[in-house]
Design an enzyme around this catalytic site. Sequence first.
Site, short mmCIF file in Angstrom:
data_model
loop_
_atom_site.label_atom_id
_atom_site.label_comp_id
_atom_site.label_asym_id
_atom_site.label_seq_id
_atom_site.Cartn_x
_atom_site.Cartn_y
_atom_site.Cartn_z
N MET A 30 18.79 -46.49 39.76
CA MET A 30 18.08 -47.78 39.70
C MET A 30 18.15 -48.35 38.28
SD MET A 30 14.99 -47.67 42.38
CE MET A 30 13.79 -46.80 41.39
N TYR A 32 18.18 -48.60 33.97
CA TYR A 32 17.37 -48.21 32.82
C TYR A 32 17.73 -46.75 32.48
CZ TYR A 32 13.75 -49.38 29.51
OH TYR A 32 13.09 -49.70 28.34
N HIS A 34 18.99 -43.16 31.26
CA HIS A 34 18.61 -42.20 30.21
C HIS A 34 19.52 -40.98 30.34
CE1 HIS A 34 16.62 -40.13 33.47
NE2 HIS A 34 15.85 -41.18 33.72
N HIS A 37 20.33 -39.51 33.81
CA HIS A 37 21.42 -40.20 34.52
C HIS A 37 22.78 -39.81 33.91
CE1 HIS A 37 18.02 -43.25 35.01
NE2 HIS A 37 18.31 -42.96 36.26
P1 AMP Z 1 16.65 -43.24 39.47
O1 AMP Z 1 17.39 -44.24 38.62
O2 AMP Z 1 15.33 -42.88 38.94
O3 AMP Z 1 16.65 -43.64 40.93
O4 AMP Z 1 17.49 -41.90 39.41
C1 AMP Z 1 18.86 -41.88 39.72
C2 AMP Z 1 19.31 -40.44 39.78
O5 AMP Z 1 19.10 -39.81 38.52
C3 AMP Z 1 18.54 -39.61 40.82
O6 AMP Z 1 19.42 -38.73 41.48
C4 AMP Z 1 17.56 -38.86 39.96
O7 AMP Z 1 17.14 -37.65 40.53
C5 AMP Z 1 18.37 -38.61 38.70
N1 AMP Z 1 17.48 -38.34 37.58
C6 AMP Z 1 16.39 -39.06 37.20
N2 AMP Z 1 15.76 -38.46 36.18
C7 AMP Z 1 16.45 -37.33 35.90
C8 AMP Z 1 16.30 -36.27 34.96
N3 AMP Z 1 15.31 -36.25 34.08
N4 AMP Z 1 17.21 -35.27 34.98
C9 AMP Z 1 18.23 -35.27 35.86
N5 AMP Z 1 18.42 -36.23 36.78
C10 AMP Z 1 17.56 -37.26 36.81
#
Ligand code: AMP
Length: 283
Positions: A30, A32, A34, A37
């Site tokens: 989604m 933003y 870090h 990702h």
């Molecule tokens: P999001 O942008 O929050 O939907 O996350 C995208 C992907 O990144 C998802 O598969 C999350 O599980 C993964 N993700 C988010 N935070 C972390 C983290 N701290 N460590 C590893 N993977 C992450």
Amino acid sequence: MKVVVKISDMKRISAKCQRDGKTIGFVPTMGYLHDGHVSLIRAARRDTDVVVVSIFVNPAQFGPKEDLVKYPRDIKKDRKICEKEKVDFLFAPRVKEMYPDGYASFVDVPGRLSDTLCGRSRPGHFKGVATVLVKLFNIASPTISYFGEKDAQQCVIVKKLVEDLNINTAIKVMPIVREKDGLAMSSRNVYLSKEERPEALAISRSLAQARYMIKKGEKAGGKIKKIIKNILSRSKKIKVDYIEIVDGRSLKSISNVKSNTIIMVAAFIGKLRLIDNLWIKKP
Ligand code: AMP
């Protein structure tokens, strides 16, 4: 790196990659971005020929009272990160492209997997997640798709979804990336105030304590949960949503830690809900 906004263009690109015999590594996000990702992007870069990252803040997975409008966005910075990580295609469709007027179809993994844990606090969330993932899998045709252990319930659901619907992608789950002090990285951490930020650490600290107990041979779920609860209760700002010990495939509660156990914590700090977990492959 090419930025793609149209589904038809992305489909054409993935079809060409397939025709050329290239493997596609896909990282749905989604935005933003870090280092959590980035760890997924690097795994994809390592394993596959063509890396596709999607950035789409999916309205279907936000409840009516959730932070869809406020969700942090910085596409310029994300683009720079993706370029630096040698991503080949950044797929960033608009909402109307993914859900045009008259859109009607949804994918659901009903029952325990979607209704318990985070699904209890966020009704409909995993239906939105499953729907957008099936759409993205159909668009990007990934050989391998990468997910973070951070969202453990999502990982379990996506594996089930891919298995049940015979979707042609392997799922690779990568470890949680943490800040130096232990806080699990999350785009939503920017919401934490200066006062809340140190308090949030209680969550990762409680799981580190659980890990220590298990290393020392503790298996009793009740005792582990109690320690986690105690640590969290010392922070005045934290309100526990749930502390659960579950089987890593069925998400059923279990009373003793065994192989493939997830210790999951969700807690509110102010309005922000944070999640973290400890996935024990072998105790
Ligand atoms: P999001 O942008 O929050 O939907 O996350 C995208 C992907 O990144 C998802 O598969 C999350 O599980 C993964 N993700 C988010 N935070 C972390 C983290 N701290 N460590 C590893 N993977 C992450």
